[in-house]
Design a protein around this motif. Structure first.
Motif, PDB file in Angstrom:
ATOM      1  N   GLY A  98       0.789  -1.236   0.000  1.00 41.87           N
ATOM      2  CA  GLY A  98       0.000   0.000   0.000  1.00 41.87           C
ATOM      3  C   GLY A  98       0.815   1.278   0.000  1.00 41.87           C
ATOM      4  N   TYR A  99       2.119   1.206   0.358  1.00 44.04           N
ATOM      5  CA  TYR A  99       2.941   2.430   0.402  1.00 44.04           C
ATOM      6  C   TYR A  99       3.414   2.789  -1.002  1.00 44.04           C
ATOM      7  CZ  TYR A  99       3.487   1.569   5.440  1.00 44.04           C
ATOM      8  OH  TYR A  99       3.266   1.365   6.776  1.00 44.04           O
ATOM      9  N   PRO A 100       3.284   4.044  -1.425  1.00 42.60           N
ATOM     10  CA  PRO A 100       3.813   4.426  -2.739  1.00 42.60           C
ATOM     11  C   PRO A 100       5.345   4.434  -2.721  1.00 42.60           C
ATOM     12  CG  PRO A 100       3.002   6.368  -1.562  1.00 42.60           C
ATOM     13  CD  PRO A 100       2.700   5.189  -0.684  1.00 42.60           C
ATOM     14  N   VAL A 101       5.939   3.919  -3.775  1.00 43.40           N
ATOM     15  CA  VAL A 101       7.408   3.917  -3.880  1.00 43.40           C
ATOM     16  C   VAL A 101       7.815   4.213  -5.323  1.00 43.40           C
ATOM     17  CG1 VAL A 101       7.968   2.308  -1.989  1.00 43.40           C
ATOM     18  CG2 VAL A 101       7.392   1.386  -4.236  1.00 43.40           C
ATOM     19  N   GLY A 102       9.022   4.752  -5.464  1.00 44.97           N
ATOM     20  CA  GLY A 102       9.657   4.867  -6.779  1.00 44.97           C
ATOM     21  C   GLY A 102      10.748   3.814  -6.817  1.00 44.97           C
ATOM     22  N   ILE A 103      10.694   2.931  -7.817  1.00 41.04           N
ATOM     23  CA  ILE A 103      11.651   1.813  -7.861  1.00 41.04           C
ATOM     24  C   ILE A 103      12.667   2.039  -8.972  1.00 41.04           C
ATOM     25  CG2 ILE A 103      11.896  -0.677  -8.282  1.00 41.04           C
ATOM     26  CD1 ILE A 103       9.168  -1.089  -7.063  1.00 41.04           C
ATOM     27  N   LEU A 104      13.942   1.764  -8.676  1.00 40.69           N
ATOM     28  CA  LEU A 104      14.988   1.763  -9.709  1.00 40.69           C
ATOM     29  C   LEU A 104      15.642   0.380  -9.686  1.00 40.69           C
ATOM     30  CD1 LEU A 104      15.266   4.741  -8.044  1.00 40.69           C
ATOM     31  CD2 LEU A 104      16.708   5.166 -10.019  1.00 40.69           C
ATOM     32  N   GLY A 105      15.671  -0.281 -10.837  1.00 46.17           N
ATOM     33  CA  GLY A 105      16.269  -1.626 -10.890  1.00 46.17           C
ATOM     34  C   GLY A 105      17.159  -1.760 -12.113  1.00 46.17           C
ATOM     35  N   ASN A 106      18.254  -2.495 -11.977  1.00 45.13           N
ATOM     36  CA  ASN A 106      19.203  -2.625 -13.087  1.00 45.13           C
ATOM     37  C   ASN A 106      18.811  -3.725 -14.063  1.00 45.13           C
ATOM     38  OD1 ASN A 106      21.268  -2.193 -10.385  1.00 45.13           O
ATOM     39  ND2 ASN A 106      21.315  -0.728 -12.066  1.00 45.13           N
ATOM     40  N   ASN A 107      18.965  -3.361 -15.360  1.00 48.22           N
ATOM     41  CA  ASN A 107      18.842  -4.369 -16.416  1.00 48.22           C
ATOM     42  C   ASN A 107      20.098  -4.332 -17.260  1.00 48.22           C
ATOM     43  OD1 ASN A 107      16.702  -6.019 -16.200  1.00 48.22           O
ATOM     44  ND2 ASN A 107      15.361  -4.944 -17.634  1.00 48.22           N
ATOM     45  N   GLY A 108      21.249  -4.359 -16.584  1.00 49.59           N
ATOM     46  CA  GLY A 108      22.528  -4.304 -17.292  1.00 49.59           C
ATOM     47  C   GLY A 108      23.345  -3.129 -16.809  1.00 49.59           C
ATOM     48  N   ILE A 109      24.420  -2.869 -17.552  1.00 49.73           N
ATOM     49  CA  ILE A 109      25.382  -1.826 -17.167  1.00 49.73           C
ATOM     50  C   ILE A 109      24.749  -0.428 -17.329  1.00 49.73           C
ATOM     51  CG2 ILE A 109      26.937  -0.908 -18.940  1.00 49.73           C
ATOM     52  CD1 ILE A 109      28.978  -2.944 -17.886  1.00 49.73           C
ATOM     53  N   LEU A 110      25.240   0.538 -16.583  1.00 50.32           N
ATOM     54  CA  LEU A 110      24.664   1.888 -16.669  1.00 50.32           C
ATOM     55  C   LEU A 110      25.342   2.705 -17.769  1.00 50.32           C
ATOM     56  CD1 LEU A 110      24.422   2.453 -12.824  1.00 50.32           C
ATOM     57  CD2 LEU A 110      22.464   2.515 -14.381  1.00 50.32           C
ATOM     58  N   PHE A 111      24.547   3.187 -18.729  1.00 49.97           N
ATOM     59  CA  PHE A 111      25.013   4.073 -19.800  1.00 49.97           C
ATOM     60  C   PHE A 111      24.636   5.509 -19.430  1.00 49.97           C
ATOM     61  CE2 PHE A 111      24.761  -0.046 -21.720  1.00 49.97           C
ATOM     62  CZ  PHE A 111      25.704  -0.055 -22.727  1.00 49.97           C
ATOM     63  N   SER A 112      25.070   6.463 -20.247  1.00 52.26           N
ATOM     64  CA  SER A 112      24.733   7.870 -19.994  1.00 52.26           C
ATOM     65  C   SER A 112      23.218   8.058 -19.906  1.00 52.26           C
ATOM     66  CB  SER A 112      25.276   8.771 -21.102  1.00 52.26           C
ATOM     67  OG  SER A 112      26.618   9.061 -20.846  1.00 52.26           O
ATOM     68  N   GLU A 113      22.486   7.449 -20.861  1.00 51.91           N
ATOM     69  CA  GLU A 113      21.019   7.627 -20.880  1.00 51.91           C
ATOM     70  C   GLU A 113      20.399   7.079 -19.594  1.00 51.91           C
ATOM     71  OE1 GLU A 113      22.716   6.078 -23.210  1.00 51.91           O
ATOM     72  OE2 GLU A 113      22.653   7.515 -24.859  1.00 51.91           O
ATOM     73  N   SER A 114      20.885   5.885 -19.152  1.00 54.61           N
ATOM     74  CA  SER A 114      20.281   5.305 -17.940  1.00 54.61           C
ATOM     75  C   SER A 114      20.575   6.186 -16.727  1.00 54.61           C
ATOM     76  CB  SER A 114      20.761   3.877 -17.688  1.00 54.61           C
ATOM     77  OG  SER A 114      21.749   3.459 -18.568  1.00 54.61           O
ATOM     78  N   ALA A 115      21.796   6.756 -16.697  1.00 54.50           N
ATOM     79  CA  ALA A 115      22.149   7.609 -15.559  1.00 54.50           C
ATOM     80  C   ALA A 115      21.298   8.881 -15.553  1.00 54.50           C
ATOM     81  CB  ALA A 115      23.628   7.953 -15.616  1.00 54.50           C
ATOM     82  N   LEU A 116      21.065   9.445 -16.747  1.00 55.39           N
ATOM     83  CA  LEU A 116      20.256  10.670 -16.831  1.00 55.39           C
ATOM     84  C   LEU A 116      18.812  10.385 -16.440  1.00 55.39           C
ATOM     85  CD1 LEU A 116      21.692  12.175 -20.135  1.00 55.39           C
ATOM     86  CD2 LEU A 116      22.072  12.986 -17.796  1.00 55.39           C
ATOM     87  N   LYS A 117      18.321   9.250 -16.913  1.00 51.92           N
ATOM     88  CA  LYS A 117      16.947   8.859 -16.572  1.00 51.92           C
ATOM     89  C   LYS A 117      16.814   8.683 -15.046  1.00 51.92           C
ATOM     90  CE  LYS A 117      14.309   4.607 -17.438  1.00 51.92           C
ATOM     91  NZ  LYS A 117      14.199   3.495 -18.397  1.00 51.92           N
ATOM     92  N   ALA A 118      17.800   8.031 -14.447  1.00 57.59           N
ATOM     93  CA  ALA A 118      17.773   7.838 -12.985  1.00 57.59           C
ATOM     94  C   ALA A 118      17.756   9.177 -12.277  1.00 57.59           C
ATOM     95  CB  ALA A 118      18.990   7.024 -12.542  1.00 57.59           C
ATOM     96  N   THR A 119      18.584  10.101 -12.754  1.00 57.57           N
ATOM     97  CA  THR A 119      18.680  11.414 -12.105  1.00 57.57           C
ATOM     98  C   THR A 119      17.320  12.114 -12.136  1.00 57.57           C
ATOM     99  OG1 THR A 119      20.952  11.526 -12.880  1.00 57.57           O
ATOM    100  CG2 THR A 119      19.980  13.586 -12.107  1.00 57.57           C
ATOM    101  N   GLN A 120      16.680  12.087 -13.312  1.00 53.42           N
ATOM    102  CA  GLN A 120      15.363  12.735 -13.439  1.00 53.42           C
ATOM    103  C   GLN A 120      14.339  12.052 -12.529  1.00 53.42           C
ATOM    104  OE1 GLN A 120      13.845  12.772 -17.456  1.00 53.42           O
ATOM    105  NE2 GLN A 120      11.985  13.876 -16.876  1.00 53.42           N
ATOM    106  N   PHE A 121      14.372  10.724 -12.502  1.00 60.10           N
ATOM    107  CA  PHE A 121      13.386   9.978 -11.713  1.00 60.10           C
ATOM    108  C   PHE A 121      13.585  10.226 -10.208  1.00 60.10           C
ATOM    109  CE2 PHE A 121      11.817   6.005  -9.717  1.00 60.10           C
ATOM    110  CZ  PHE A 121      10.492   6.116 -10.105  1.00 60.10           C
ATOM    111  N   ILE A 122      14.836  10.265  -9.784  1.00 58.92           N
ATOM    112  CA  ILE A 122      15.115  10.517  -8.358  1.00 58.92           C
ATOM    113  C   ILE A 122      14.612  11.916  -7.983  1.00 58.92           C
ATOM    114  CG2 ILE A 122      16.980  10.877  -6.668  1.00 58.92           C
ATOM    115  CD1 ILE A 122      18.523   8.643  -8.259  1.00 58.92           C
ATOM    116  N   GLN A 123      14.840  12.899  -8.875  1.00 57.11           N
ATOM    117  CA  GLN A 123      14.361  14.261  -8.606  1.00 57.11           C
ATOM    118  C   GLN A 123      12.835  14.282  -8.489  1.00 57.11           C
ATOM    119  OE1 GLN A 123      16.469  16.218 -11.966  1.00 57.11           O
ATOM    120  NE2 GLN A 123      16.969  17.771 -10.454  1.00 57.11           N
ATOM    121  N   LEU A 124      12.188  13.556  -9.409  1.00 57.67           N
ATOM    122  CA  LEU A 124      10.717  13.492  -9.381  1.00 57.67           C
ATOM    123  C   LEU A 124      10.216  12.954  -8.034  1.00 57.67           C
ATOM    124  CD1 LEU A 124       9.302  11.835 -12.643  1.00 57.67           C
ATOM    125  CD2 LEU A 124       8.791  14.084 -11.697  1.00 57.67           C
TER     126      LEU A 124
END
Ligand code: COA
Length: 538
Positions: free
Chosen positions: A336-362
């Motif tokens: 029932g608790y809202p969460v933002g989840i980040l999970g790896n599907n392989g190595i981190l590229f620039s795009e994945s890092a940028l996406k993570a940064t935006q999502f964490i800020q959100l």
């Protein structure tokens, strides 16, 4: 609804092999936990009975509300270290419920070397205090300890994060308004005397509990005075004469009832509001996690298959699903608790890092707790990626993780290597709790890779000196010890033994453990008032 549709074939050979391998790992985990909990020498059990004392677990049974969960922390601390018998580093600790209130319990185990404090025992106490300070949790200390384990005193006493820090933290916690209640159930000698002394309220058991700066043998040696433990620091003396203790208990049962009453009298803690919905089970059986996670760490699998078995209704609102696909981000609920989840599907590229940064800020802006499912070999390397600025994009993600003020929770479900550990909220990034699965491995890099680096460095050195490269035999001599050390020190049990995490859990329990962790975190404000991040390199 954005329900994850699983594509796992539970009849496949791979699934069955993985399932069997994880089942075996979980069986080993349960054996080791049972040993840490119950295996004690006959001599120490007899001594406990002779003194009419309860075991730590029986003390907890009386202290905590019936049929409530106990989120144990560091259950396998010190596993395999010292004489392999200092189970849980000599202290049982975790978050339990007293009169409906979540409280950190820290209880010395007198059946392990008289409850004395080993170096990892100090580390565990400090970790418990950090949990209290970050999550604004009251603490109950059940003290029954001979103080410092003297043969290792140099590793316990002098440094910044050694024993003195425990009492320093008690003062800081007191200033923060975190209630601290002590029950004196055995001897509290020297440094140990400071735990009750620095607490808000002290319950003292007649006969077995005593507080003194120097015990009877030391007093006799120093002054020649002969005095019993009860006369020197017993309940009567401290409750009637010195005022060191506040409540005198006739026996342990009464002491534990008094501690419960002290907790009941605490003003209600303010819990943070997190819009919780009714909990729903995932659509898929969490035990299927056993068959999804490969028994070979290097074999990839889709992290969404894990998410489908952790979140309510397997409902996952994926963020930027078409961008930076090696990092999966999205919104979901856990019990029932809202969460933002980040999970790896392989190595981190620039795009994945940028996406993570935006999502964490959100999530940080919206006050949504973050859950990191860490299975990461690191950030991508190579000429094209350096030219593309992977270092500054990785930095943005690390910066955002470090400064996000919502509660963060990390589960290491597989690999944790290199800077990937940082970006995915490793220990140094202060997740409120960090749990691991039995298949977890950790290190700067894998053993083979580290060994190859060292061989390359040596060969480059020899070339500079105009010499022949290493022979195959010499290569093996360099590689062998590096690979062996990485295997030993990268193992989940080595990690948990050294308190690099809060415990190894059965994957099936992940959902519940995360929900209990989130619930504990809600005792503190959801986010820092001083919102904002540092400078992002663009
Ligand atoms: N350092 C290292 N080992 C210690 C110890 C210490 N401070 N205190 C106790 N032990 C060991 C004992 O040697 C014994 O080991 P063993 O089982 O291998 O024989 C074990 O702990 C249990 O001690 P014992 O005295 O038999 O048990 P008890 O229940 O009768 O008493 C204590 C426990 C802790 C009250 C008592 O041992 C004691 O007073 N210890 C010294 C306390 C002290 O002065 N500490 C100062 C350090 S700051």
């Amino acid at each position: 609804m954005a329900v994850i549709r699983s594509t796992i074939d539970t009849q496949s050979t791979t699934y069955k092999e993985n399932h069997a391998a994880m089942k075996e790992r979980v069986a080993t985990l349960k054996e080791r936990l049972a040993e840490a909990r119950d295996s004690r020498s006959e001599k120490s059990k007899a001594r406990l009975a002779e003194q009419n004392k309860l075991s730590v677990r029986k003390r907890l049974d009386r202290l905590l509300d019936r049929n409530t969960p106990f989120l144990e922390v560091g259950a396998l601390a010190a596993y395999g270290q010292y004489d392999k018998k200092v189970h849980a580093a000599g202290t049982v600790a975790g978050i339990g419920v007293i009169h409906g209130r979540e409280v950190m319990i820290h209880a010395n185990d007198p059946t392990i070397k008289g409850g004395t404090v080993y170096p990892l025992g100090v580390k565990k106490s400090l970790r418990c205090q950090t949990i209290c300070m970050e999550n604004n949790l009251p603490v109950v200390y059940l003290i029954d300890s001979g103080g410092a384990f003297l043969p290792l005193q140099s590793e316990i006493f002098p440094d910044v994060d050694d024993g003195g820090r425990i009492f320093y933290n008690q003062a800081v916690m007191s200033k923060m308004g975190i209630p601290q209640i002590s029950a004196v159930m055995g001897l509290c000698t020297a440094g140990g005397a400071y735990i009750p002394a620095m607490s808000d309220e002290v319950v003292h058991v007649k006969g077995t509990g005593a507080i003194f700066l120097g015990g009877p043998p030391l007093v006799k040696a120093a002054t020649g005075e002969e005095v019993s433990a009860e006369e020197l620091g017993g309940a009567d003396l401290h409750c009637r004469e010195s005022g060191v203790s506040d409540y005198k208990a006739e026996d342990e049962a009464q002491a534990l009832a008094m501690v419960r009453e002290c907790v009941r009298q605490l003003p209600g803690g303010c819990r943070s509001e997190l819009a919780r919905e009714e909990s729903q089970e995932p659509l898929y059986d969490p035990e299927e996690l056993y068959g999804i996670v490969s028994h070979e760490l290097k074999t990839p699998y889709d992290v969404k298959e894990i998410i489908a078995r952790l979140v309510d209704g397997s409902d996952f609102h994926e963020f930027k699903p078409l961008y930076g696909s090696t990092l999966v981000c999205g919104f979901a609920r856990i019990h029932g608790y809202p969460v933002g989840i980040l999970g790896n599907n392989g190595i981190l590229f620039s795009e994945s890092a940028l996406k993570a940064t935006q999502f964490i800020q959100l999530c940080d802006r919206r006050g949504i707790p973050l859950v990191f499912l860490q299975n990461i070999n690191g950030y991508i390397i190579g000429k094209a990626y350096e030219a593309g600025g992977i270092t500054k994009d990785g930095h943005k993600m690390v910066n955002a993780v470090a400064t996000a003020s919502v509660p963060k929770f990390t589960v290491m479900v597989g690999a944790s290597f290199g800077a990937g550990n940082y970006g995915m909220c490793g220990r140094a990034y202060s997740p409120r709790f960090l749990w691991t699965w039995p298949c977890h491995e950790i290190g700067v890099m894998g053993g083979e890779q580290a060994a190859d680096v060292l061989v390359t460095v040596k060969n480059d050195q020899l070339t500079r000196q105009g010499q022949e490269p290493l022979s195959e035999e010499m290569v093996q001599q360099i590689k062998g010890p590096v690979v062996d050390a990485a295997r030993k020190e990268g193992d989940a049990y080595y990690s948990t033994s050294n308190l690099w995490d809060d415990g190894i859990i059965d994957p099936v329990d992940t959902r519940t453990v995360l929900a209990l962790s989130i619930s504990a975190a809600l005792n503190a404000p959801l986010r820092d008032d001083k919102e904002g991040f540092g400078v992002f390199r663009m």
